[in-house]
Design a protein around this motif. Structure first.
Motif, mmCIF file in Angstrom:
data_model
loop_
_atom_site.group_PDB
_atom_site.id
_atom_site.type_symbol
_atom_site.label_atom_id
_atom_site.label_comp_id
_atom_site.label_asym_id
_atom_site.label_seq_id
_atom_site.Cartn_x
_atom_site.Cartn_y
_atom_site.Cartn_z
ATOM 1 N N UNK A 125 0.835 -1.171 0.000
ATOM 2 C CA UNK A 125 0.000 0.000 0.000
ATOM 3 C C UNK A 125 0.887 1.244 0.000
ATOM 4 N N UNK A 126 0.504 2.204 -0.814
ATOM 5 C CA UNK A 126 1.267 3.438 -0.947
ATOM 6 C C UNK A 126 0.987 4.369 0.236
ATOM 7 N N UNK A 127 2.016 5.047 0.673
ATOM 8 C CA UNK A 127 1.891 6.004 1.777
ATOM 9 C C UNK A 127 1.359 7.329 1.255
ATOM 10 N N UNK A 128 0.543 8.033 2.050
ATOM 11 C CA UNK A 128 0.136 9.380 1.637
ATOM 12 C C UNK A 128 1.324 10.348 1.592
ATOM 13 N N UNK A 129 2.438 9.951 2.176
ATOM 14 C CA UNK A 129 3.655 10.771 2.141
ATOM 15 C C UNK A 129 4.627 10.322 1.050
ATOM 16 N N UNK B 135 5.700 10.625 -4.841
ATOM 17 C CA UNK B 135 4.945 10.782 -6.085
ATOM 18 C C UNK B 135 3.695 11.634 -5.896
ATOM 19 N N UNK B 136 3.263 11.820 -4.657
ATOM 20 C CA UNK B 136 2.098 12.657 -4.358
ATOM 21 C C UNK B 136 2.487 14.100 -4.025
ATOM 22 N N UNK B 137 3.764 14.378 -3.943
ATOM 23 C CA UNK B 137 4.237 15.695 -3.487
ATOM 24 C C UNK B 137 4.490 16.636 -4.658
ATOM 25 N N UNK B 138 4.221 17.918 -4.450
ATOM 26 C CA UNK B 138 4.607 18.897 -5.469
ATOM 27 C C UNK B 138 6.129 19.038 -5.480
ATOM 28 N N UNK B 139 6.688 19.185 -6.667
ATOM 29 C CA UNK B 139 8.142 19.331 -6.789
ATOM 30 C C UNK B 139 8.571 20.726 -6.352
ATOM 31 N N UNK B 140 7.779 21.721 -6.697
ATOM 32 C CA UNK B 140 8.095 23.093 -6.319
ATOM 33 C C UNK B 140 9.163 23.706 -7.200
ATOM 34 N N UNK C 260 8.358 24.100 -1.311
ATOM 35 C CA UNK C 260 8.268 22.739 -1.849
ATOM 36 C C UNK C 260 9.576 22.337 -2.529
ATOM 37 N N UNK C 261 10.212 23.298 -3.210
ATOM 38 C CA UNK C 261 11.495 23.021 -3.855
ATOM 39 C C UNK C 261 12.571 22.664 -2.843
ATOM 40 N N UNK C 262 12.582 23.333 -1.693
ATOM 41 C CA UNK C 262 13.552 23.011 -0.636
ATOM 42 C C UNK C 262 13.310 21.600 -0.108
ATOM 43 N N UNK C 263 12.041 21.233 0.041
ATOM 44 C CA UNK C 263 11.731 19.866 0.487
ATOM 45 C C UNK C 263 12.171 18.842 -0.555
ATOM 46 N N UNK C 264 12.003 19.178 -1.831
ATOM 47 C CA UNK C 264 12.463 18.281 -2.897
ATOM 48 C C UNK C 264 13.979 18.137 -2.843
ATOM 49 N N UNK C 265 14.686 19.241 -2.605
ATOM 50 C CA UNK C 265 16.152 19.170 -2.469
ATOM 51 C C UNK C 265 16.545 18.238 -1.325
ATOM 52 N N UNK C 266 15.872 18.376 -0.190
ATOM 53 C CA UNK C 266 16.183 17.524 0.958
ATOM 54 C C UNK C 266 15.963 16.060 0.590
ATOM 55 N N UNK C 267 14.871 15.772 -0.110
ATOM 56 C CA UNK C 267 14.598 14.403 -0.547
ATOM 57 C C UNK C 267 15.691 13.909 -1.492
ATOM 58 N N UNK D 38 10.240 8.987 2.183
ATOM 59 C CA UNK D 38 8.990 9.745 2.237
ATOM 60 C C UNK D 38 9.240 11.192 1.827
ATOM 61 N N UNK D 39 8.219 11.853 1.362
ATOM 62 C CA UNK D 39 8.319 13.269 1.023
ATOM 63 C C UNK D 39 8.418 14.080 2.307
ATOM 64 N N UNK D 40 9.481 14.858 2.472
ATOM 65 C CA UNK D 40 9.582 15.680 3.675
ATOM 66 C C UNK D 40 8.454 16.705 3.776
ATOM 67 N N UNK D 41 8.037 17.270 2.649
ATOM 68 C CA UNK D 41 6.973 18.260 2.662
ATOM 69 C C UNK D 41 5.636 17.662 3.062
ATOM 70 N N UNK D 42 5.320 16.485 2.529
ATOM 71 C CA UNK D 42 4.061 15.835 2.898
ATOM 72 C C UNK D 42 4.110 15.336 4.337
#
Length: 178
Positions: free
Chosen positions: A1-5, A8-13, A61-68, A123-127
């Motif tokens: 089962x996919x996590x809500x975090x 793939x569900x997160x905006x890239x920003x 969101x872009x900063x969270x994408x960088x962290x990921x 997991x997506x840090x932003x989500x």
């Protein structure tokens, strides 16, 4: 089962703007100036002030994408040596954030640690952060510092002061070509 975090569900920003801010900090540090150049800080402040609420959210969101992305790279690098990236990154990150009490409020440090753990486990840090409510103003500087410290960690591991930002810039360029 996919996590809500799931990422793939997160905006890239706006990864480009977030990367520009991190790269600016890295260059000021490696240029021998431990403190931010006042001109560079003014340009950054003017850029941030010029953002609309949507633009600011995109940079966030872009900063969270960088962290990921940084943590994904670190996961691979540490796995090659049979090591846990969270164990290799988190203690130094938390200790460094704690050494900045003027810029980083102590109550923001657990959130930044959580972002890194979330990213380190895929997991997506932003989500992950969104499930606890809206971002606060007091979390903006710690978020930028966290992205910077992860980039610096990668640069130290590779012994290349520009590796982390070049890696992301190359990834962005490749995605633009596709």
């Amino acid at each position: 089962m996919s996590s809500p975090c799931d990422p793939s569900h997160a905006p890239v920003g706006d990864v480009g703007a977030a990367l520009m801010m991190v790269d600016s900090r890295l260059k000021s540090i490696h240029g021998g100036d431990v403190h931010t150049d006042p001109e560079q800080q003014e340009l950054t402040d003017r850029f941030v002030a010029s953002l609309s609420p949507e633009g600011a959210a995109a940079v966030l969101d872009g900063a969270c994408t960088l962290i990921l992305l940084f943590m994904e790279w670190l996961r691979g690098a540490y796995a090659e040596h049979g090591m846990d990236p969270i164990e290799g990154v988190l203690p130094n990150l938390v200790a460094t954030l704690r050494m900045m009490p003027v810029s980083i409020r102590p109550e923001a440090i657990p959130t930044m640690a959580g972002l890194v753990v979330a990213a380190g486990t895929g997991l997506s840090p932003g989500l992950w952060r969104a499930q606890y409510g809206r971002w606060t103003k007091d979390e903006m500087t710690p978020l930028e510092a966290t992205a910077f410290l992860l980039a610096e960690h990668i640069n130290r591991l590779t012994d290349d002061p520009g590796f982390a930002t070049r890696m992301i810039a190359d990834t962005l360029s490749a995605s633009d070509r596709d």
